[in-house]
Design an enzyme around this catalytic site. Structure first.
Site, mmCIF file in Angstrom:
data_model
loop_
_atom_site.group_PDB
_atom_site.id
_atom_site.type_symbol
_atom_site.label_atom_id
_atom_site.label_comp_id
_atom_site.label_asym_id
_atom_site.label_seq_id
_atom_site.Cartn_x
_atom_site.Cartn_y
_atom_site.Cartn_z
ATOM 1 C CE1 TYR A 442 -27.599 -0.761 74.273
ATOM 2 C CE2 TYR A 442 -27.548 0.860 76.011
ATOM 3 C CZ TYR A 442 -27.980 0.457 74.773
ATOM 4 O OH TYR A 442 -28.795 1.284 74.048
ATOM 5 C CD GLU A 443 -29.659 -4.432 78.051
ATOM 6 O OE1 GLU A 443 -29.732 -5.460 78.732
ATOM 7 O OE2 GLU A 443 -29.847 -3.306 78.515
ATOM 8 N N GLY A 444 -25.347 -7.443 77.188
ATOM 9 C CA GLY A 444 -24.493 -8.553 76.783
ATOM 10 C C GLY A 444 -23.710 -8.163 75.554
#
Length: 596
Positions: A442-444
């Site tokens: 997550y978060e890229g």
């Protein structure tokens, strides 16, 4: 259920001896009064809160998870989570590094960063609730109108309200240009937001009285792609002008995701049914505003993985010293027992030192970047602020990807130390492995971070940001190159610096002919850069340890041994990575998709 003690001695070493934060902060008017005593006192109290209040809830949260009442859309968090959050708020932890104008304590981010390491070590799933709130605070602090700031920031700063960021939709993950959530303008200046979001961490819960969702959506006349995205404040309860709560808004939790880990955090599917929202920043510029929160989250995810690496290491070490199995290859080390403690075995030590080195390298790295953010925000010299901003931009994707990759390795190795017991839930180690896995996604995803580093942060400015950091490395090499005691650290550091320069130029030249070369090289390239950063900090830490190794403090002996292990056993990974990065895109792209 294991143990956790905040690594205060190493935190003090990093902050006071390596980074010399007290003298650095004196150059920042906002933090000039913050001294070592204040820093140490905050860390000590933070260590007590995290080990005594949060850590005992970690296994509880994993076993119980969050529960959704689909009739009322109410989410109940695990036993003790709500009460722990109440203690957190009452003690003022939520306000630690926030702006005093809105009720914050105004302490530097580098201190808050160390506290967040403790929070993540003790209970990552719980920490995500206040962690996301801090990101929402930062976004509103930078891009909100005065009215929005006055209404929302005091509540976020105090912790009375929490925050989220609502980006992802079922049909689009990283490619936010595909999002479909709609925002219809209303006569009073508000908007009606309609759509569905998924994977929303801390999206619904019972720990705070209100939740402030920051939602990406499209205006009716918005252009296609990422250039047509706007950002909106969508509160769970509509606040009155005085900050009291009014009617329930049209934003509800439709389901909680069933996940591999972080069960104590309510990862929600959020339904927006004509929910009232208010725009943050300019129309169709929402992604720019949201990046403040996204970058804060990427740094936060690195801290999550540092926290997990540290707690996994602590518990593996305790087990290795206690568990007796077999005899040392060089003869009994505990002749009074049936077998020797497993810490006598070389490969057990390899696993422990891997986790130890990755924790200590990450701690130095994250603290350095947090201090750079303090400089970016508060240094009176504009040139210093600009250089700090460039450095933070360069290093953020490395923090997110390199540290989370390493935590996956470190937690797995720590679980391995426990053998069969590591695979059993009651020992707590397998939870760290499961919790660590999301941090790479997550978060890229870490591939996205790698593309960001190589494409946006390095090749797009012809390596200007990288050269600035490289100049610091080169200056350290030149300063210490004639010190024979430092040669075992300086030589591999200097060698890797030269190789990164050559590799960057080679990939850049290939990319002119074929952009797939960037995609093919990006992941190994980021890890090479990560090792350059760690090599720089381990060399700096080794210099301090060499100077103080005869002080009688065994801490420096341990630090020196860890640095030697890093350079001997972990940094050589770069030889393989460089060959991978240089191998090009053909071996990946020439096979027709139908032939896979």
């Amino acid at each position: 259920m294991g143990q956790y003690n905040a690594p205060l001695r190493d935190m003090h070493f990093v902050l006071h001896e390596l980074l010399q934060v007290e003298s650095e902060l004196k150059q920042l008017p906002a933090h000039a009064e913050v001294d070592a005593d204040i820093i140490n006192q905050v860390l000590e109290e933070g260590g007590k809160f995290t080990s005594e209040v949060l850590f005992p809830l970690n296994h509880v949260g994993d076993r119980e998870g969050c529960k959704l009442d689909k009739t009322t859309h109410v989410v109940t968090t695990p036993t003790g989570f709500k009460e722990a959050y109440k203690q957190y708020v009452e003690a003022g932890w939520a306000a630690l590094s926030c702006d005093p104008e809105y009720g914050g304590q105004g302490l530097p981010l580098v201190l808050n960063n160390s506290f967040y390491e403790m929070l993540n070590s003790s209970n990552q799933a719980w920490t995500m609730y206040p962690g996301l709130s801090h990101g929402a605070y930062e976004c509103l602090h930078e891009h909100g109108t005065p009215e929005q700031k006055n209404l929302y920031l005091p509540k976020l700063v105090s912790g009375e309200w929490t925050g989220t960021m609502c980006l992802t939709e079922p049909h689009c993950g990283t490619d936010l240009g595909m999002l479909r959530t709609k925002a219809e303008p209303q006569a009073d200046g508000s908007y009606k937001i309609t759509g569905g979001k998924i994977f929303i961490s801390a999206g619904e819960h019972d720990m705070a009285e209100n939740i402030v969702h920051l939602v990406l959506a499209r205006l009716p006349d918005a252009p296609n792609g990422t250039k047509g995205i706007s950002l909106f404040i969508v509160p769970k309860f509509l606040p009155n002008a005085d900050g009291s709560l009014g009617a329930r808004n049209g934003v509800t939790c439709g389901a909680i995701e069933e996940k591999m880990g972080i069960h104590g955090n309510s990862t929600a599917q959020i339904n927006l049914d004509g929910a009232l929202g208010w725009m943050i920043g300019q129309p169709n510029k929402g992604l720019n505003a949201m990046f403040v929160m996204m970058n804060a989250a990427r740094l936060g995810v690195g801290m999550q993985s540092l926290g997990l690496t540290e707690v996994a290491y602590q518990n593996a070490l305790a087990y290795a010293k206690d568990r007796i199995q077999s005899r040392s290859l060089t003869g009994p080390k505990a002749p009074d027992k049936q077998a020797d403690p497993i810490i006598v075995h070389p490969d057990v030590r390899r696993m422990l030192l891997t986790a130890k080195a990755y924790a200590e390298g990450a701690r130095a790295f994250c603290s350095y970047v947090a201090l750079a953010i303090d400089k970016e925000l508060h240094h009176p010299d504009e040139e210093v602020r600009k250089d700090a901003a460039d450095e933070v931009a360069l290093l953020t994707p490395i923090i997110k990807a390199f540290i989370t990759d390493n935590a996956w390795t470190a937690t797995s190795e720590s679980m391995q130390v426990l053998g069969g017991h590591g695979f059993i839930a009651e020992w707590g180690m397998e939870q760290y492995v499961r919790d660590a896995r999301i941090n790479m996604i997550y978060e890229g995803t870490n591939t996205i971070q790698s593309l960001d580093l190589l494409g946006r942060k390095i090749l797009s400015d012809n390596g200007a940001k990288l050269r600035k950091f490289g100049a610091k490395v080169q200056a350290f090499v030149e300063e210490n190159g004639t010190d024979e005691a430092m040669s075992e650290f300086i030589t591999p550091l200097a060698d890797l610096g030269e190789k990164v320069t050559k590799l960057t130029m080679e990939i850049g030249m290939k990319a002119f002919q074929n952009q797939d070369e960037v995609g093919a090289a990006a992941v190994p390239y980021l890890r090479v850069c990560g090792h350059l950063v760690y090599s720089y900090f381990f060399a700096r830490m080794a210099k301090i340890a060499l100077e103080k190794q005869n002080s009688g403090d065994n801490f420096y002996t341990s630090k020196l041994a860890t640095a030697r292990f890093y350079f001997a056993r972990l940094q050589p990974e770069t030889a393989m990575l460089i060959r991978q990065a240089r191998s090009g895109s053909k071996n990946l792209m020439e096979l027709d998709a139908e032939l896979f």
